[in-house]
Design a protein around this motif. Structure first.
Motif, mmCIF file in Angstrom:
data_model
loop_
_atom_site.group_PDB
_atom_site.id
_atom_site.type_symbol
_atom_site.label_atom_id
_atom_site.label_comp_id
_atom_site.label_asym_id
_atom_site.label_seq_id
_atom_site.Cartn_x
_atom_site.Cartn_y
_atom_site.Cartn_z
ATOM 1 N N VAL A 1 -3.387 -1.255 -3.218
ATOM 2 C CA VAL A 1 -2.049 -0.942 -3.725
ATOM 3 C C VAL A 1 -1.193 -0.489 -2.538
ATOM 4 N N GLY A 2 -0.661 -1.455 -1.842
ATOM 5 C CA GLY A 2 0.117 -1.186 -0.638
ATOM 6 C C GLY A 2 -0.792 -0.952 0.560
ATOM 7 N N GLU B 1 -2.351 2.647 0.723
ATOM 8 C CA GLU B 1 -3.653 2.940 0.122
ATOM 9 C C GLU B 1 -4.781 2.503 1.056
ATOM 10 N N SER C 1 4.779 -5.973 2.155
ATOM 11 C CA SER C 1 6.048 -5.257 2.018
ATOM 12 C C SER C 1 7.100 -5.680 3.031
ATOM 13 N N THR D 1 8.462 -4.709 -0.817
ATOM 14 C CA THR D 1 8.085 -3.285 -0.794
ATOM 15 C C THR D 1 7.718 -2.752 -2.174
ATOM 16 N N ARG E 1 4.090 -3.190 -4.047
ATOM 17 C CA ARG E 1 2.974 -2.332 -3.639
ATOM 18 C C ARG E 1 1.683 -3.132 -3.501
#
Length: 396
Positions: free
Chosen positions: A102-103, A106, A239, A245, A248
């Motif tokens: 998640v991004g 993370e 992102s 972005t 995520r």
């Protein structure tokens, strides 16, 4: 008599004593001030390309609303593996060596938590992204700042790295192209650093989220250096390069042992990344690299404009070679970076980020993002010039 409940006494001292993000403070100030042009946000002003958004719509129409594998969709991991090989010459097994997160944030957190034991020292070159040191502390480690200098273009030097090594040093966070300075590392510099890293048996957490936003030459990953693939956890995501972005979505690529360790934490916390974002990411990698090139050309034009105008104002400014930030010195104004940012916001309505929030080495600088529209950039530069003239700054 029952004692009054005080929530604060129940919060972990580690979290309680942690300072909030300095960037967030300026976001809040900018949000409550009228007619502000923000050069503080680290996100593209472009909307995610249409065909990528469309892939998300189709995924929903087809009923893709469930969990995915903890590692991420197999099709996406295959595309990530192919992309890393074609763009940077890196070879990863999509079945065991890639984890969708998640991004990229993370992924950084997972990597540090998987590597750090109590007492582990983690080297963090500064100025750096604001989250690295707090993430090290939250994982139970000790961040050790390694300064980089304006004179060296804010690049990490091998001889400087050696000075901060101790028997407890296990991890180096390497983030190039760099946020906030825009600096990149040359092939020769990476070779010298990798020699030190191997000599001292370090693991590198390489945050290369801005890899696609490298100007005038191709990005070189530390993982591509001889002997470095297995001791590097490569972090990247969608992102910055694909203007995604808000989706995520990030990923980590590393040897099977590191990915398995990170997966243990991921499956107990996030479980998996959203399936619709993963479906969109497949489309981005298959058909979106032309969009990346178009956006990079725009950023490059704005980069040159910002650099030229800031220098004309009398602000000494190293040339950024990557990301979408300039990091000019404001030392000749006589103001601290926080004073400069606060007064610029209050007197001219332009939001920038004081360099001090990126570590001690950032004091005397401000971070300006050029991921804003040309109209906004031109107006912001006009206001900044007026502000600097009031301060009677000498020529740089």
């Amino acid at each position: 008599m029952t004692k009054l409940f005080d929530p604060v006494t129940h919060i972990s001292p580690v979290v309680r004593d942690m300072a909030p993000s300095g960037i967030r403070k300026f976001f809040e100030l900018a949000a409550t001030t009228k007619d502000v042009i923000s050069l503080g946000v680290g996100e593209p002003d472009f909307v995610t390309p249409w065909h990528i958004r469309e892939a998300c719509f189709y995924a929903l129409e087809k009923g893709y609303t469930m969990y995915t594998s903890n590692l991420g969709l197999p099709e996406l991991r295959v595309e990530i593996s192919r992309y890393l090989e074609q763009r940077f010459g890196l070879s990863y097994d999509p079945a065991q060596e890639i984890l969708v997160t998640v991004g990229a944030s993370e992924a950084v957190d997972l990597a540090l938590r998987a590597l750090i034991s109590p007492g582990t020292e983690v080297l963090v070159p500064e100025p750096c992204y604001v989250a690295y040191k707090p993430c090290v502390i939250l994982a139970g480690g000790t961040p050790v700042s390694v300064p980089t200098s304006f004179a060296d273009g804010f690049t990490l030097k091998a001889e400087e790295l050696r000075k901060y090594l101790t028997p407890r040093t296990r991890v180096l966070i390497l983030s190039y192209p760099n946020n906030p300075t825009g600096s990149v590392l040359s092939y020769g510099e990476l070779q010298k650093l990798s020699q030190v890293i191997k000599e001292h048996d370090l693991v590198v957490v390489a945050d290369e989220i801005y890899a696609e936003l490298t100007y005038e030459r191709q990005h070189v990953s530390i993982a591509s250096m001889p002997g470095m693939l297995k001791r590097t956890i490569l972090i990247n995501g969608f992102s910055k390069a694909f203007a995604m972005t808000g989706w995520r979505l990030g990923y980590a690529a590393a040897c099977r042992e590191f990915i398995e360790a990170m997966l243990k934490i991921h499956q107990y916390t996030m479980l998996c990344a959203p399936i619709t974002a993963q479906m969109a990411a497949i489309e981005a990698l298959r058909n979106g690299l032309g969009d990346v090139e178009t956006m990079r050309e725009q950023y490059n034009y704005r980069r040159r404009l910002m650099l030229s105008r800031l220098r004309d104002m009398g602000l000494c400014c190293p040339e950024p070679k990557g990301a979408f930030y300039v990091f000019p010195s404001i030392a000749n104004t006589g103001l601290t970076s926080e004073q400069f940012a606060e007064r610029l916001l209050k007197e001219e309505g332009v939001a920038v980020v004081p360099g001090s929030v990126f570590g001690a080495g950032g004091e005397g600088h401000i971070r300006c993002s050029y991921a804003a529209s040309m109209a906004q950039l031109l107006e912001a530069l006009k206001r900044m010039e007026r502000f600097v003239q009031k301060l009677e700054v000498g020529a740089a």
